[in-house]
Scaffold this motif. Sequence first.
Motif: not given
Length: 259
Positions: A28-30, A134-138, A144-149, A256-259
Amino acid sequence: IDVVNGVPIIAERAMYLTTPGGRTFEAGHESAGVAAPASSWYFAEGATGDFFDLFLLLANPGDTDATVRGTYLLGDGTTLGKQYVVPAHARYNVWVDQETFDGAAGTPLANVNEVSTRFDVLSGPDIVAERAMWWPGPTADSWTEAHSSPGATGTAARWVAAAGTVTDGPSATDTFYLLANPGAGSASVKVTLLYADGMTEESKTFSVGAQSRFTVNVRAEFPTSVGKGFSALVETDGSTPVIVEWAVYGDSLGRSWGS
């Protein structure tokens, strides 16, 4: 969201994803909302490929269609451009990994480590623009993770990023500063780390080519930052203003980069 009784409010947005067979709200992201649409939007951050999926979200709250020019800036100074029509009272989604361009074969942005973007309204009302990764692909099933802005609405010669950390261990973290130069000339950019002890700082200057994106990997460029918290002051000489974003990634639950 429109205020009808004259009392100002603050608005944010949150999105969550439950992956097949995964935990509820696994990713998710906010992001905070913006107070007004604008004619130009800039994004320094962006990456695509098997790991990241990059989306640019355009909203037109106006009563007529908006014609928008998107310009993509790569790390080597290559640019790609495309026009989009964002209908009135509608949202338009750009999945950068899958974008095609006149005169270019295939999907040239499908696997790039560095891409910045600017949007300029050519005709019609101003718009609002956000970026989501969003990641990780493919595929979306493995996210399992994301960010936004939201984007920035203009360039500047001075930026401050308040948060940053680089750590080792099972929950290792890394900080990156993403610099975009949409100008016609190269930019000399000084990055100064301001450490949490308030007593020490260190600086390094980088050259960011015209119409290009540049990544500052703090661990690699500032080895003494490991194990410390810091903020960053990013400055140009004023002749070529830039766009600056920052990202912090951390290992989590053995990923790796799980958050």
